[in-house]
Motif scaffolding. Structure first.
Motif, PDB file in Angstrom:
ATOM      1  N   HIS A  29       7.532  41.908  14.427  1.00  0.00           N
ATOM      2  CA  HIS A  29       8.305  41.054  15.512  1.00  0.00           C
ATOM      3  C   HIS A  29       8.014  39.712  15.300  1.00  0.00           C
ATOM      4  O   HIS A  29       6.963  39.341  15.266  1.00  0.00           O
ATOM      5  N   PRO A  30       9.219  38.956  15.038  1.00  0.00           N
ATOM      6  CA  PRO A  30       9.052  37.472  14.722  1.00  0.00           C
ATOM      7  C   PRO A  30       8.506  36.575  15.893  1.00  0.00           C
ATOM      8  O   PRO A  30       8.945  37.215  17.147  1.00  0.00           O
ATOM      9  N   VAL A  31       7.557  35.755  15.847  1.00  0.00           N
ATOM     10  CA  VAL A  31       7.088  34.776  16.948  1.00  0.00           C
ATOM     11  C   VAL A  31       7.473  33.502  16.558  1.00  0.00           C
ATOM     12  O   VAL A  31       7.952  32.961  15.561  1.00  0.00           O
ATOM     13  N   PRO A  32       7.428  32.609  17.510  1.00  0.00           N
ATOM     14  CA  PRO A  32       7.936  31.221  17.367  1.00  0.00           C
ATOM     15  C   PRO A  32       7.082  30.482  16.326  1.00  0.00           C
ATOM     16  O   PRO A  32       5.768  30.658  16.244  1.00  0.00           O
ATOM     17  N   SER A  33       7.722  29.651  15.645  1.00  0.00           N
ATOM     18  CA  SER A  33       6.955  28.775  14.559  1.00  0.00           C
ATOM     19  C   SER A  33       6.299  27.631  15.144  1.00  0.00           C
ATOM     20  O   SER A  33       6.502  27.445  16.319  1.00  0.00           O
ATOM     21  N   GLU A  34       5.385  27.143  14.536  1.00  0.00           N
ATOM     22  CA  GLU A  34       4.653  25.877  14.784  1.00  0.00           C
ATOM     23  C   GLU A  34       5.539  24.930  15.103  1.00  0.00           C
ATOM     24  O   GLU A  34       5.293  24.212  16.408  1.00  0.00           O
ATOM     25  N   ASP A  36       8.347  25.430  16.845  1.00  0.00           N
ATOM     26  CA  ASP A  36       8.896  25.685  17.995  1.00  0.00           C
ATOM     27  C   ASP A  36       7.901  25.668  19.082  1.00  0.00           C
ATOM     28  O   ASP A  36       7.997  24.948  20.161  1.00  0.00           O
ATOM     29  N   ILE A  37       6.526  25.883  18.909  1.00  0.00           N
ATOM     30  CA  ILE A  37       5.408  25.523  19.791  1.00  0.00           C
ATOM     31  C   ILE A  37       5.118  23.962  19.841  1.00  0.00           C
ATOM     32  O   ILE A  37       5.003  23.663  21.078  1.00  0.00           O
ATOM     33  N   GLN A  38       5.305  23.283  19.273  1.00  0.00           N
ATOM     34  CA  GLN A  38       5.287  21.815  19.177  1.00  0.00           C
ATOM     35  C   GLN A  38       6.354  21.072  20.196  1.00  0.00           C
ATOM     36  O   GLN A  38       5.905  20.370  21.003  1.00  0.00           O
ATOM     37  N   GLN A  39       7.519  21.774  19.840  1.00  0.00           N
ATOM     38  CA  GLN A  39       8.470  21.145  20.801  1.00  0.00           C
ATOM     39  C   GLN A  39       8.503  21.782  22.318  1.00  0.00           C
ATOM     40  O   GLN A  39       8.612  21.079  22.793  1.00  0.00           O
ATOM     41  N   GLU A  40       8.129  23.134  22.388  1.00  0.00           N
ATOM     42  CA  GLU A  40       7.746  23.738  23.816  1.00  0.00           C
ATOM     43  C   GLU A  40       6.945  22.888  24.757  1.00  0.00           C
ATOM     44  O   GLU A  40       7.016  22.738  25.542  1.00  0.00           O
ATOM     45  N   PHE A  41       5.749  22.604  23.865  1.00  0.00           N
ATOM     46  CA  PHE A  41       4.623  22.141  24.524  1.00  0.00           C
ATOM     47  C   PHE A  41       4.488  20.781  24.693  1.00  0.00           C
ATOM     48  O   PHE A  41       3.773  19.921  25.200  1.00  0.00           O
ATOM     49  N   GLY A  42       5.354  19.874  23.784  1.00  0.00           N
ATOM     50  CA  GLY A  42       5.251  18.706  23.595  1.00  0.00           C
ATOM     51  C   GLY A  42       4.048  17.836  23.000  1.00  0.00           C
ATOM     52  O   GLY A  42       3.507  16.878  23.519  1.00  0.00           O
ATOM     53  N   VAL A  43       3.673  18.682  21.846  1.00  0.00           N
ATOM     54  CA  VAL A  43       2.197  18.262  21.395  1.00  0.00           C
ATOM     55  C   VAL A  43       2.615  18.004  19.857  1.00  0.00           C
ATOM     56  O   VAL A  43       3.491  18.499  19.177  1.00  0.00           O
ATOM     57  N   GLY A  66       7.543  30.760   4.092  1.00  0.00           N
ATOM     58  CA  GLY A  66       9.086  30.761   3.694  1.00  0.00           C
ATOM     59  C   GLY A  66       9.690  31.926   4.555  1.00  0.00           C
ATOM     60  O   GLY A  66      11.019  31.783   4.560  1.00  0.00           O
ATOM     61  N   GLU A  67       9.020  32.541   5.258  1.00  0.00           N
ATOM     62  CA  GLU A  67       9.773  33.762   6.068  1.00  0.00           C
ATOM     63  C   GLU A  67       9.398  33.575   7.568  1.00  0.00           C
ATOM     64  O   GLU A  67      10.376  33.656   8.368  1.00  0.00           O
ATOM     65  N   GLY A  68       8.126  33.226   8.015  1.00  0.00           N
ATOM     66  CA  GLY A  68       7.902  33.048   9.393  1.00  0.00           C
ATOM     67  C   GLY A  68       6.657  33.487   9.967  1.00  0.00           C
ATOM     68  O   GLY A  68       5.718  34.080   8.808  1.00  0.00           O
ATOM     69  N   THR A  69       6.533  33.814  11.211  1.00  0.00           N
ATOM     70  CA  THR A  69       5.128  34.198  11.559  1.00  0.00           C
ATOM     71  C   THR A  69       5.707  35.514  12.369  1.00  0.00           C
ATOM     72  O   THR A  69       6.491  35.581  13.174  1.00  0.00           O
ATOM     73  N   PHE A  70       4.679  36.469  12.443  1.00  0.00           N
ATOM     74  CA  PHE A  70       5.137  37.840  12.952  1.00  0.00           C
ATOM     75  C   PHE A  70       3.849  38.353  13.783  1.00  0.00           C
ATOM     76  O   PHE A  70       2.795  38.226  13.269  1.00  0.00           O
ATOM     77  N   VAL A  71       4.139  39.277  14.554  1.00  0.00           N
ATOM     78  CA  VAL A  71       3.211  40.034  15.371  1.00  0.00           C
ATOM     79  C   VAL A  71       2.320  41.066  14.465  1.00  0.00           C
ATOM     80  O   VAL A  71       3.140  41.417  13.750  1.00  0.00           O
ATOM     81  N   GLY A 120      15.340  24.685  12.139  1.00  0.00           N
ATOM     82  CA  GLY A 120      14.112  25.110  12.766  1.00  0.00           C
ATOM     83  C   GLY A 120      12.966  25.718  11.818  1.00  0.00           C
ATOM     84  O   GLY A 120      12.500  26.629  11.638  1.00  0.00           O
ATOM     85  N   VAL A 121      12.925  24.698  10.830  1.00  0.00           N
ATOM     86  CA  VAL A 121      12.099  25.066   9.452  1.00  0.00           C
ATOM     87  C   VAL A 121      11.067  24.027   9.475  1.00  0.00           C
ATOM     88  O   VAL A 121      11.093  22.884  10.030  1.00  0.00           O
ATOM     89  N   ALA A 122      10.003  24.088   8.514  1.00  0.00           N
ATOM     90  CA  ALA A 122       9.066  23.240   8.103  1.00  0.00           C
ATOM     91  C   ALA A 122       9.814  22.145   7.083  1.00  0.00           C
ATOM     92  O   ALA A 122      10.667  22.440   6.520  1.00  0.00           O
ATOM     93  N   ARG A 123       9.148  20.907   7.290  1.00  0.00           N
ATOM     94  CA  ARG A 123       9.528  19.986   6.680  1.00  0.00           C
ATOM     95  C   ARG A 123       9.531  20.206   5.043  1.00  0.00           C
ATOM     96  O   ARG A 123      10.496  19.877   4.089  1.00  0.00           O
ATOM     97  N   GLU A 124       8.517  20.668   4.501  1.00  0.00           N
ATOM     98  CA  GLU A 124       8.506  21.179   3.063  1.00  0.00           C
ATOM     99  C   GLU A 124       9.661  22.359   2.558  1.00  0.00           C
ATOM    100  O   GLU A 124      10.183  22.020   1.500  1.00  0.00           O
ATOM    101  N   THR A 125      10.241  22.979   3.613  1.00  0.00           N
ATOM    102  CA  THR A 125      11.361  23.892   3.322  1.00  0.00           C
ATOM    103  C   THR A 125      12.394  23.212   3.226  1.00  0.00           C
ATOM    104  O   THR A 125      13.262  23.211   2.272  1.00  0.00           O
TER     105      THR A 125
END
Length: 158
Positions: A29-34, A36-43, A66-71, A120-125
């Motif tokens: 199952h996909p999980v939030p990206s870095e 997404d976490i950065q935005q959610e927690f303001g870090v 290039g695909e994401g983070t998964f459980v 909603g992707v990384a700068r490198e993408t």
């Protein structure tokens, strides 16, 4: 709520929250990206990256570039393979917008930061997508100014 004055590092506090969230999810199952976490927690991005790293080291999640983070672990669950890499999808989307006249020749296209947020992707993408668009002739880049739509005669033959 994060305790900025406590004795536990912020990234460890953040890691605890997704740890609980993924416990009920199936492997693959996909999980939030870095981002997404950065935005959610303001870090900062590095703080989000460290939180994800903790969960990855614990074997709770895995990342496919290039695909994401998964459980789970990378061999545990089938995940739907993306047919086209994300940077190519972004490049195709921008090229379609150029063809549709949403971006005019010799006018700027949105900057990296805007595209990172929009897709909603990384700068490198985003950078890879921009490089592909430049290679194909859709855009050109001016140092310290940004990227612009190429004149129509420079566009690839369709």
């Amino acid at each position: 709520m994060l305790d900025y004055d406590g004795d536990t590092h912020i990234y460890l506090q953040i890691a605890e929250i997704p740890r609980h969230r993924v416990s009920g999810l199936a492997s693959g199952h996909p999980v939030p990206s870095e981002a997404d976490i950065q935005q959610e927690f303001g870090v900062a991005r590095t703080t989000a990256r460290r939180a994800v790293h903790v969960l990855r080291e614990e074997g709770l999640i895995y990342t496919v570039q290039g695909e994401g983070t998964f459980v789970g672990g990378p061999d545990e669950a089938p995940r739907k393979q993306r047919k086209v890499p994300m940077y190519q999808q972004i490049a195709t989307d921008i090229a379609e917008q150029i063809k549709a006249g949403q971006f005019s020749p010799r006018r700027p296209i949105p900057g990296e930061s805007t595209l990172v947020e929009q897709y909603g992707v990384a700068r490198e993408t985003v950078r890879r997508a921009m490089a592909l668009l430049r290679e194909q002739g859709w855009i050109y880049t001016v140092a310290q100014r940004g990227s612009y739509v190429s004149p129509e005669e420079s566009w690839p033959q369709l």
